[in-house]
Design a protein around this motif. Sequence first.
Motif, mmCIF file in Angstrom:
data_model
loop_
_atom_site.group_PDB
_atom_site.id
_atom_site.type_symbol
_atom_site.label_atom_id
_atom_site.label_comp_id
_atom_site.label_asym_id
_atom_site.label_seq_id
_atom_site.Cartn_x
_atom_site.Cartn_y
_atom_site.Cartn_z
ATOM 1 N N GLY A 1 7.979 32.721 25.600
ATOM 2 C CA GLY A 1 7.698 34.009 24.997
ATOM 3 C C GLY A 1 7.141 34.972 26.019
ATOM 4 O O GLY A 1 7.068 34.669 27.208
ATOM 5 N N THR A 2 6.738 36.127 25.532
ATOM 6 C CA THR A 2 6.162 37.141 26.401
ATOM 7 C C THR A 2 4.876 37.667 25.790
ATOM 8 O O THR A 2 4.711 37.693 24.573
ATOM 9 C CB THR A 2 7.121 38.332 26.626
ATOM 10 N N VAL A 3 3.974 38.076 26.675
ATOM 11 C CA VAL A 3 2.732 38.733 26.283
ATOM 12 C C VAL A 3 2.648 40.004 27.107
ATOM 13 O O VAL A 3 2.634 39.955 28.335
ATOM 14 C CB VAL A 3 1.498 37.841 26.562
ATOM 15 N N GLU A 4 2.635 41.145 26.425
ATOM 16 C CA GLU A 4 2.512 42.434 27.093
ATOM 17 C C GLU A 4 1.261 43.128 26.579
ATOM 18 O O GLU A 4 1.012 43.167 25.384
ATOM 19 C CB GLU A 4 3.722 43.323 26.809
ATOM 20 N N VAL A 5 0.461 43.660 27.506
ATOM 21 C CA VAL A 5 -0.721 44.448 27.165
ATOM 22 C C VAL A 5 -0.577 45.792 27.854
ATOM 23 O O VAL A 5 -0.420 45.854 29.074
ATOM 24 C CB VAL A 5 -2.017 43.741 27.609
ATOM 25 N N ASP A 6 -0.586 46.856 27.060
ATOM 26 C CA ASP A 6 -0.395 48.222 27.560
ATOM 27 C C ASP A 6 0.869 48.329 28.414
ATOM 28 O O ASP A 6 0.879 48.987 29.457
ATOM 29 C CB ASP A 6 -1.626 48.686 28.347
ATOM 30 N N GLY A 7 1.931 47.661 27.982
ATOM 31 C CA GLY A 7 3.221 47.732 28.658
ATOM 32 C C GLY A 7 3.375 46.805 29.843
ATOM 33 O O GLY A 7 4.464 46.683 30.396
ATOM 34 N N ALA A 8 2.328 46.130 30.269
ATOM 35 C CA ALA A 8 2.397 45.213 31.414
ATOM 36 C C ALA A 8 2.645 43.790 30.917
ATOM 37 O O ALA A 8 1.909 43.282 30.062
ATOM 38 C CB ALA A 8 1.104 45.261 32.211
ATOM 39 N N ASP A 9 3.685 43.155 31.438
ATOM 40 C CA ASP A 9 3.999 41.777 31.077
ATOM 41 C C ASP A 9 3.048 40.852 31.837
ATOM 42 O O ASP A 9 3.097 40.750 33.058
ATOM 43 C CB ASP A 9 5.453 41.458 31.434
ATOM 44 N N ILE A 10 2.158 40.186 31.095
ATOM 45 C CA ILE A 10 1.193 39.283 31.718
ATOM 46 C C ILE A 10 1.486 37.831 31.341
ATOM 47 O O ILE A 10 0.635 36.956 31.466
ATOM 48 C CB ILE A 10 -0.249 39.666 31.330
ATOM 49 N N MET B 1 -12.234 44.458 27.979
ATOM 50 C CA MET B 1 -10.955 44.878 27.391
ATOM 51 C C MET B 1 -11.047 44.921 25.872
ATOM 52 O O MET B 1 -10.283 45.610 25.220
ATOM 53 C CB MET B 1 -9.834 43.926 27.815
ATOM 54 N N ALA B 2 -11.998 44.170 25.293
ATOM 55 C CA ALA B 2 -12.123 44.110 23.838
ATOM 56 C C ALA B 2 -12.832 45.338 23.262
ATOM 57 O O ALA B 2 -12.872 45.514 22.054
ATOM 58 C CB ALA B 2 -12.855 42.840 23.420
ATOM 59 N N ASP B 3 -13.411 46.204 24.123
ATOM 60 C CA ASP B 3 -14.141 47.368 23.629
ATOM 61 C C ASP B 3 -13.228 48.368 22.925
ATOM 62 O O ASP B 3 -13.629 48.984 21.946
ATOM 63 C CB ASP B 3 -14.882 48.060 24.777
ATOM 64 N N GLN B 4 -12.034 48.571 23.434
ATOM 65 C CA GLN B 4 -11.087 49.519 22.854
ATOM 66 C C GLN B 4 -9.763 48.804 22.576
ATOM 67 O O GLN B 4 -9.366 47.940 23.356
ATOM 68 C CB GLN B 4 -10.823 50.682 23.825
ATOM 69 N N PRO B 5 -9.069 49.145 21.482
ATOM 70 C CA PRO B 5 -7.766 48.518 21.224
ATOM 71 C C PRO B 5 -6.759 48.856 22.323
ATOM 72 O O PRO B 5 -6.790 49.942 22.898
ATOM 73 C CB PRO B 5 -7.330 49.119 19.888
ATOM 74 N N HIS B 6 -5.892 47.914 22.623
ATOM 75 C CA HIS B 6 -4.818 48.083 23.596
ATOM 76 C C HIS B 6 -3.491 47.840 22.895
ATOM 77 O O HIS B 6 -3.422 47.090 21.920
ATOM 78 C CB HIS B 6 -4.970 47.067 24.746
ATOM 79 N N GLN B 7 -2.429 48.453 23.388
ATOM 80 C CA GLN B 7 -1.100 48.205 22.843
ATOM 81 C C GLN B 7 -0.677 46.801 23.278
ATOM 82 O O GLN B 7 -0.672 46.486 24.464
ATOM 83 C CB GLN B 7 -0.101 49.239 23.359
ATOM 84 N N VAL B 8 -0.354 45.960 22.296
ATOM 85 C CA VAL B 8 -0.022 44.559 22.553
ATOM 86 C C VAL B 8 1.333 44.252 21.943
ATOM 87 O O VAL B 8 1.645 44.696 20.839
ATOM 88 C CB VAL B 8 -1.093 43.621 21.938
ATOM 89 N N ARG B 9 2.118 43.462 22.665
ATOM 90 C CA ARG B 9 3.378 42.965 22.123
ATOM 91 C C ARG B 9 3.489 41.494 22.468
ATOM 92 O O ARG B 9 3.423 41.104 23.627
ATOM 93 C CB ARG B 9 4.562 43.722 22.706
#
Length: 126
Positions: A22-31, A6-14
């Motif tokens: 809190g919340t952790v979202e990667v590419d729109g998915a709440d993980i 996953m570290a090879d390419q940037p992902h949208q993170v919030r």
Amino acid sequence: MSAPSMADQPHQVRLTSNGLSGTVEVDGADISAQVQGYNLEARHGAAPLLVLYTSPGVGGVAFEGLAHVAIGTEQDPGPSIAAFLSSIDPGTLQQAALNRADLENSKNGVTAAILAQLADWAQGSS
């Protein structure tokens, strides 16, 4: 050849957190349910690196943007500690402990001095 990370390419993170939840979202998915801690590292001229952990440690954070994402695990310090201790010469340790200015003449004074000396050496002090 290794599999892509996953570290090879940037992902949208919030990331959002108030320090308690809190919340952790990667590419729109709440993980969030799978993450108990994270580190966010930012360097000038590069996408931030978000390392997700399965160990406690979430603090008050807010971030939204592209980041490289890596999954990490907490390392067991036991092997490193064992290697450090096995590298110590017992005679050198005993002499260093007996030469300490804070050596106390008490029932556990020598043991306390040995532990203090080991702590000093572990932190790079002589």
